[in-house]
Design a protein around this motif. Sequence first.
Motif, mmCIF file in Angstrom:
data_model
loop_
_atom_site.group_PDB
_atom_site.id
_atom_site.type_symbol
_atom_site.label_atom_id
_atom_site.label_comp_id
_atom_site.label_asym_id
_atom_site.label_seq_id
_atom_site.Cartn_x
_atom_site.Cartn_y
_atom_site.Cartn_z
ATOM 1 N N ASP A 186 0.839 -1.202 0.000
ATOM 2 C CA ASP A 186 0.000 0.000 0.000
ATOM 3 C C ASP A 186 0.874 1.252 0.000
ATOM 4 O O ASP A 186 0.659 2.188 -0.785
ATOM 5 C CB ASP A 186 -0.896 0.049 1.246
ATOM 6 C CG ASP A 186 -1.923 -1.060 1.316
ATOM 7 O OD1 ASP A 186 -2.229 -1.685 0.278
ATOM 8 O OD2 ASP A 186 -2.427 -1.302 2.438
ATOM 9 N N ILE A 187 1.825 1.266 0.884
ATOM 10 C CA ILE A 187 2.711 2.435 1.024
ATOM 11 C C ILE A 187 3.521 2.645 -0.256
ATOM 12 O O ILE A 187 3.648 3.775 -0.743
ATOM 13 C CB ILE A 187 3.614 2.281 2.260
ATOM 14 C CG1 ILE A 187 2.739 2.317 3.524
ATOM 15 C CG2 ILE A 187 4.693 3.362 2.304
ATOM 16 C CD1 ILE A 187 3.439 1.868 4.782
ATOM 17 N N ASP A 188 4.049 1.566 -0.826
ATOM 18 C CA ASP A 188 4.825 1.676 -2.064
ATOM 19 C C ASP A 188 3.980 2.227 -3.214
ATOM 20 O O ASP A 188 4.464 3.025 -4.017
ATOM 21 C CB ASP A 188 5.423 0.318 -2.455
ATOM 22 C CG ASP A 188 6.548 -0.119 -1.534
ATOM 23 O OD1 ASP A 188 7.082 0.741 -0.791
ATOM 24 O OD2 ASP A 188 6.893 -1.316 -1.549
ATOM 25 N N ALA A 189 2.715 1.817 -3.291
ATOM 26 C CA ALA A 189 1.830 2.317 -4.349
ATOM 27 C C ALA A 189 1.605 3.821 -4.208
ATOM 28 O O ALA A 189 1.643 4.568 -5.196
ATOM 29 C CB ALA A 189 0.501 1.571 -4.322
ATOM 30 N N VAL A 190 1.400 4.276 -2.982
ATOM 31 C CA VAL A 190 1.190 5.712 -2.757
ATOM 32 C C VAL A 190 2.478 6.481 -3.033
ATOM 33 O O VAL A 190 2.453 7.563 -3.632
ATOM 34 C CB VAL A 190 0.649 5.980 -1.333
ATOM 35 C CG1 VAL A 190 0.596 7.469 -1.042
ATOM 36 C CG2 VAL A 190 -0.727 5.346 -1.164
ATOM 37 N N LEU A 191 3.615 5.932 -2.624
ATOM 38 C CA LEU A 191 4.895 6.585 -2.919
ATOM 39 C C LEU A 191 5.118 6.713 -4.427
ATOM 40 O O LEU A 191 5.571 7.751 -4.918
ATOM 41 C CB LEU A 191 6.060 5.819 -2.285
ATOM 42 C CG LEU A 191 6.247 6.017 -0.793
ATOM 43 C CD1 LEU A 191 7.297 5.055 -0.253
ATOM 44 C CD2 LEU A 191 6.638 7.455 -0.498
ATOM 45 N N ARG A 192 4.788 5.657 -5.160
ATOM 46 C CA ARG A 192 4.956 5.692 -6.613
ATOM 47 C C ARG A 192 4.063 6.773 -7.231
ATOM 48 O O ARG A 192 4.501 7.554 -8.083
ATOM 49 C CB ARG A 192 4.615 4.315 -7.177
ATOM 50 C CG ARG A 192 4.917 4.174 -8.621
ATOM 51 C CD ARG A 192 4.846 2.697 -9.022
ATOM 52 N NE ARG A 192 4.743 2.603 -10.453
ATOM 53 C CZ ARG A 192 3.820 1.923 -11.098
ATOM 54 N NH1 ARG A 192 2.913 1.239 -10.421
ATOM 55 N NH2 ARG A 192 3.798 1.892 -12.396
ATOM 56 N N ALA A 193 2.815 6.823 -6.806
ATOM 57 C CA ALA A 193 1.901 7.853 -7.308
ATOM 58 C C ALA A 193 2.375 9.244 -6.902
ATOM 59 O O ALA A 193 2.284 10.197 -7.682
ATOM 60 C CB ALA A 193 0.487 7.601 -6.796
ATOM 61 N N SER A 194 2.917 9.363 -5.677
ATOM 62 C CA SER A 194 3.384 10.681 -5.222
ATOM 63 C C SER A 194 4.579 11.148 -6.059
ATOM 64 O O SER A 194 4.718 12.336 -6.316
ATOM 65 C CB SER A 194 3.706 10.680 -3.734
ATOM 66 O OG SER A 194 4.898 9.993 -3.458
ATOM 67 N N ARG A 195 5.418 10.213 -6.500
ATOM 68 C CA ARG A 195 6.529 10.599 -7.386
ATOM 69 C C ARG A 195 5.997 11.195 -8.675
ATOM 70 O O ARG A 195 6.512 12.192 -9.180
ATOM 71 C CB ARG A 195 7.429 9.397 -7.687
ATOM 72 C CG ARG A 195 8.383 9.034 -6.577
ATOM 73 C CD ARG A 195 9.491 8.081 -7.043
ATOM 74 N NE ARG A 195 9.001 6.883 -7.706
ATOM 75 C CZ ARG A 195 8.735 5.726 -7.103
ATOM 76 N NH1 ARG A 195 8.906 5.610 -5.790
ATOM 77 N NH2 ARG A 195 8.304 4.688 -7.796
ATOM 78 N N ALA A 196 4.931 10.587 -9.204
ATOM 79 C CA ALA A 196 4.332 11.117 -10.433
ATOM 80 C C ALA A 196 3.768 12.515 -10.192
ATOM 81 O O ALA A 196 3.983 13.433 -10.995
ATOM 82 C CB ALA A 196 3.238 10.175 -10.931
ATOM 83 N N LEU A 197 3.067 12.698 -9.076
ATOM 84 C CA LEU A 197 2.489 14.011 -8.767
ATOM 85 C C LEU A 197 3.565 15.050 -8.472
ATOM 86 O O LEU A 197 3.451 16.209 -8.894
ATOM 87 C CB LEU A 197 1.508 13.893 -7.601
ATOM 88 C CG LEU A 197 0.210 13.152 -7.933
ATOM 89 C CD1 LEU A 197 -0.580 12.850 -6.671
ATOM 90 C CD2 LEU A 197 -0.622 13.950 -8.920
ATOM 91 N N VAL A 198 4.611 14.635 -7.780
ATOM 92 C CA VAL A 198 5.719 15.563 -7.505
ATOM 93 C C VAL A 198 6.401 15.955 -8.820
ATOM 94 O O VAL A 198 6.789 17.107 -9.003
ATOM 95 C CB VAL A 198 6.721 14.959 -6.493
ATOM 96 C CG1 VAL A 198 8.008 15.750 -6.435
ATOM 97 C CG2 VAL A 198 6.082 14.897 -5.108
ATOM 98 N N GLY A 199 6.515 15.010 -9.724
ATOM 99 C CA GLY A 199 7.094 15.324 -11.039
ATOM 100 C C GLY A 199 6.276 16.365 -11.775
ATOM 101 O O GLY A 199 6.818 17.299 -12.371
ATOM 102 N N ILE A 200 4.956 16.227 -11.718
ATOM 103 C CA ILE A 200 4.069 17.217 -12.345
ATOM 104 C C ILE A 200 4.233 18.568 -11.667
ATOM 105 O O ILE A 200 4.348 19.609 -12.329
ATOM 106 C CB ILE A 200 2.604 16.730 -12.279
ATOM 107 C CG1 ILE A 200 2.410 15.553 -13.248
ATOM 108 C CG2 ILE A 200 1.629 17.866 -12.596
ATOM 109 C CD1 ILE A 200 1.081 14.831 -13.088
ATOM 110 N N ALA A 201 4.273 18.577 -10.337
ATOM 111 C CA ALA A 201 4.437 19.831 -9.588
ATOM 112 C C ALA A 201 5.786 20.471 -9.897
ATOM 113 O O ALA A 201 5.876 21.680 -10.123
ATOM 114 C CB ALA A 201 4.287 19.584 -8.094
ATOM 115 N N ALA A 202 6.840 19.655 -9.936
ATOM 116 C CA ALA A 202 8.181 20.188 -10.206
ATOM 117 C C ALA A 202 8.255 20.796 -11.597
ATOM 118 O O ALA A 202 8.863 21.862 -11.781
ATOM 119 C CB ALA A 202 9.223 19.085 -10.040
ATOM 120 N N ALA A 203 7.639 20.153 -12.568
ATOM 121 C CA ALA A 203 7.654 20.694 -13.935
ATOM 122 C C ALA A 203 6.904 22.028 -13.987
ATOM 123 O O ALA A 203 7.330 22.960 -14.682
ATOM 124 C CB ALA A 203 7.030 19.690 -14.908
#
Length: 161
Positions: free
Chosen positions: A12-29
């Motif tokens: 569960d935690i790994d899935a949320v971390l993976r999704a958060s990386r995608a969202l952080v990537g969008i935010a960073a861009a």
Amino acid sequence: MQQSIDGPSATDIDAVLRASRALVGIAAASIAEISEVVTVPQLRVLVMIDTHGPLNLASVAAALDISPSNASRICDRLIRAGFLHRQDSAADRRNISLSLTTEGRQLVRKMNRHRRRAITRVLRAMTAKERASVVTALNAFAVAAGEPADEVALHLVWPPA
């Protein structure tokens, strides 16, 4: 995915971390798109004021967990750049109110438009059923994290297209 009685699983935690990386990537861009104009701490001030409305310097310092003098320097730079407006209180000249100028609001909107386009691209790659599941899960996650859920607060952060 089965949740244990004791709490979230490592999966569960790994899935949320993976999704958060995608969202952080969008935010960073989206931040990179405006990084030549403002710094990340300056952007945080602009977003905070855009989300909550006019704030005083003490509120900015507390929200950023910095000293009032550091908050003052950040806000002074934003005022000089034309992104913030400073209004002295009639009752107490030591108390000021900080609000966004038209240029400040436009900068935050530009960043949010970039994020909306990127999120739209991701959501379009999903089926309607997957999108519904993601929206349900992210709404529950946001509530658990203490994010505002009412329509007005959401539109302050994510203005309608």
